[in-house]
Design a protein around this motif. Structure first.
Motif, PDB file in Angstrom:
ATOM      1  N   ILE A  55      -7.331  -6.418   8.359  1.00  0.00           N
ATOM      2  CA  ILE A  55      -6.773  -7.755   8.095  1.00  0.00           C
ATOM      3  C   ILE A  55      -6.132  -7.776   6.709  1.00  0.00           C
ATOM      4  O   ILE A  55      -5.075  -8.375   6.504  1.00  0.00           O
ATOM      5  CB  ILE A  55      -7.878  -8.841   8.191  1.00  0.00           C
ATOM      6  N   VAL A  56      -6.785  -7.116   5.747  1.00  0.00           N
ATOM      7  CA  VAL A  56      -6.226  -7.030   4.389  1.00  0.00           C
ATOM      8  C   VAL A  56      -4.830  -6.411   4.445  1.00  0.00           C
ATOM      9  O   VAL A  56      -3.882  -6.917   3.837  1.00  0.00           O
ATOM     10  CB  VAL A  56      -7.155  -6.208   3.461  1.00  0.00           C
ATOM     11  N   GLU A  57      -4.697  -5.328   5.216  1.00  0.00           N
ATOM     12  CA  GLU A  57      -3.390  -4.662   5.336  1.00  0.00           C
ATOM     13  C   GLU A  57      -2.342  -5.600   5.924  1.00  0.00           C
ATOM     14  O   GLU A  57      -1.211  -5.668   5.448  1.00  0.00           O
ATOM     15  CB  GLU A  57      -3.522  -3.420   6.224  1.00  0.00           C
ATOM     16  N   GLU A  58      -2.727  -6.325   6.973  1.00  0.00           N
ATOM     17  CA  GLU A  58      -1.783  -7.233   7.632  1.00  0.00           C
ATOM     18  C   GLU A  58      -1.347  -8.358   6.691  1.00  0.00           C
ATOM     19  O   GLU A  58      -0.163  -8.687   6.591  1.00  0.00           O
ATOM     20  CB  GLU A  58      -2.437  -7.818   8.896  1.00  0.00           C
ATOM     21  N   LEU A  59      -2.321  -8.916   5.989  1.00  0.00           N
ATOM     22  CA  LEU A  59      -2.007 -10.000   5.045  1.00  0.00           C
ATOM     23  C   LEU A  59      -1.162  -9.494   3.876  1.00  0.00           C
ATOM     24  O   LEU A  59      -0.224 -10.161   3.452  1.00  0.00           O
ATOM     25  CB  LEU A  59      -3.293 -10.649   4.527  1.00  0.00           C
ATOM     26  N   LEU A  60      -1.506  -8.327   3.368  1.00  0.00           N
ATOM     27  CA  LEU A  60      -0.736  -7.756   2.250  1.00  0.00           C
ATOM     28  C   LEU A  60       0.722  -7.560   2.642  1.00  0.00           C
ATOM     29  O   LEU A  60       1.624  -7.868   1.867  1.00  0.00           O
ATOM     30  CB  LEU A  60      -1.334  -6.406   1.820  1.00  0.00           C
ATOM     31  N   ARG A  61       0.949  -7.045   3.852  1.00  0.00           N
ATOM     32  CA  ARG A  61       2.317  -6.856   4.330  1.00  0.00           C
ATOM     33  C   ARG A  61       3.059  -8.188   4.383  1.00  0.00           C
ATOM     34  O   ARG A  61       4.218  -8.295   3.990  1.00  0.00           O
ATOM     35  CB  ARG A  61       2.313  -6.222   5.729  1.00  0.00           C
ATOM     36  N   SER A  62       2.366  -9.207   4.882  1.00  0.00           N
ATOM     37  CA  SER A  62       2.994 -10.526   5.019  1.00  0.00           C
ATOM     38  C   SER A  62       3.290 -11.148   3.660  1.00  0.00           C
ATOM     39  O   SER A  62       4.365 -11.717   3.446  1.00  0.00           O
ATOM     40  CB  SER A  62       2.090 -11.462   5.828  1.00  0.00           C
ATOM     41  N   ILE A  63       2.330 -11.025   2.733  1.00  0.00           N
ATOM     42  CA  ILE A  63       2.531 -11.588   1.391  1.00  0.00           C
ATOM     43  C   ILE A  63       3.678 -10.862   0.696  1.00  0.00           C
ATOM     44  O   ILE A  63       4.556 -11.485   0.098  1.00  0.00           O
ATOM     45  CB  ILE A  63       1.224 -11.498   0.560  1.00  0.00           C
ATOM     46  N   ALA A  64       3.692  -9.526   0.817  1.00  0.00           N
ATOM     47  CA  ALA A  64       4.765  -8.742   0.189  1.00  0.00           C
ATOM     48  C   ALA A  64       6.122  -9.137   0.760  1.00  0.00           C
ATOM     49  O   ALA A  64       7.106  -9.259   0.027  1.00  0.00           O
ATOM     50  CB  ALA A  64       4.513  -7.247   0.397  1.00  0.00           C
ATOM     51  N   ARG A  65       6.167  -9.364   2.056  1.00  0.00           N
ATOM     52  CA  ARG A  65       7.433  -9.756   2.684  1.00  0.00           C
ATOM     53  C   ARG A  65       7.938 -11.087   2.117  1.00  0.00           C
ATOM     54  O   ARG A  65       9.097 -11.233   1.743  1.00  0.00           O
ATOM     55  CB  ARG A  65       7.232  -9.871   4.195  1.00  0.00           C
TER      56      ARG A  65
END
Length: 235
Positions: free
Chosen positions: A167-177
């Protein structure tokens, strides 16, 4: 030069009579992002909460896009363009995912359909109540709710805390985007500086409620000695 989005002058704030922040000054340009760092209990959450309008201000002023928002209550600050994802997430647990989003949505590039595209998991659970979601799904929903407000400034207070690595990976990708690719101005608080220094422009370190270091995020990420000294980050 990018226009100034947020300016804080001589801020002194806390809870009741207890003062947590002393003489905080901060400027953030539109389209820029800030990693707000510091050990536990140094005032990071208090600063985020003060920008959102939920602490007691003892001195200082806050401006958003040139407008003095110092005395505005939290809902007026949200209307002015501040999207806030607190540690407690503050989703409506007795509403469905979709109701959580439509209840706060405001016109702009981010709508319910677009956040579903970013978080398919939320679309799958759109009829589930907030209290039926896992912690990671609740965090996604809190982030999605802030986005559909179409804010000028996004405040994220430890959005990755206590979540499963996937979930951390998914959220990090979204925040970075949102922050890097789309250029939404943001202030991010995170215990692990390396996770957010790579996606922010600037970094500020607090200690005992005061600013003790400012640098470009890239510069601080490369400065292992300073990270170790200020944040006890291992090499």
């Amino acid at each position: 030069m990018a226009e100034e989005l947020l300016r804080i002058e001589g801020l002194r704030a806390g809870y009741g009579e207890a003062v947590v922040l002393e003489d905080i000054a901060l400027e953030l340009a539109a389209g820029q992002s800030l990693a707000l760092l510091g050990r536990n209990g140094t005032g990071k959450t208090t600063l985020i909460n003060t920008i959102a309008g939920v602490t007691r201000r003892h001195a200082g002023r806050l401006f958003l896009a040139g407008r003095d928002v110092t005395n505005l209550p939290p809902f007026k600050r949200a209307e002015a363009g501040i999207g806030w994802v607190p540690q407690e997430r503050n989703i409506f647990k007795s509403l469905t995912v979709e109701e959580n989003l439509t209840a706060v949505a405001r016109p702009g590039p981010w709508d319910v359909k677009r956040v579903y595209a970013m978080f398919p998991r939320l679309e799958e659970r759109r009829q589930n109540m907030g209290n039926q979601l896992s912690g990671g799904e609740q965090q996604m929903l809190a982030f999605a709710r802030a986005l559909v407000l179409n804010p000028r400034l996004l405040l994220l207070d430890e959005p990755l805390e206590g979540l499963a690595p996937i979930i951390v990976e998914e959220l990090l990708r979204s925040i970075a985007r949102v922050v890097r690719e789309e250029g939404l101005s943001a202030i991010l608080v995170e215990q692990n500086p390396r996770l957010i220094l790579s996606m922010t422009h600037h970094a500020m370190v607090l200690d005992r409620g005061r600013v003790v270091h400012r640098a470009g995020s890239e510069e601080l990420a490369a400065d292992a000695q300073t990270l170790e000294r200020l944040l006890a980050v291992g090499h």
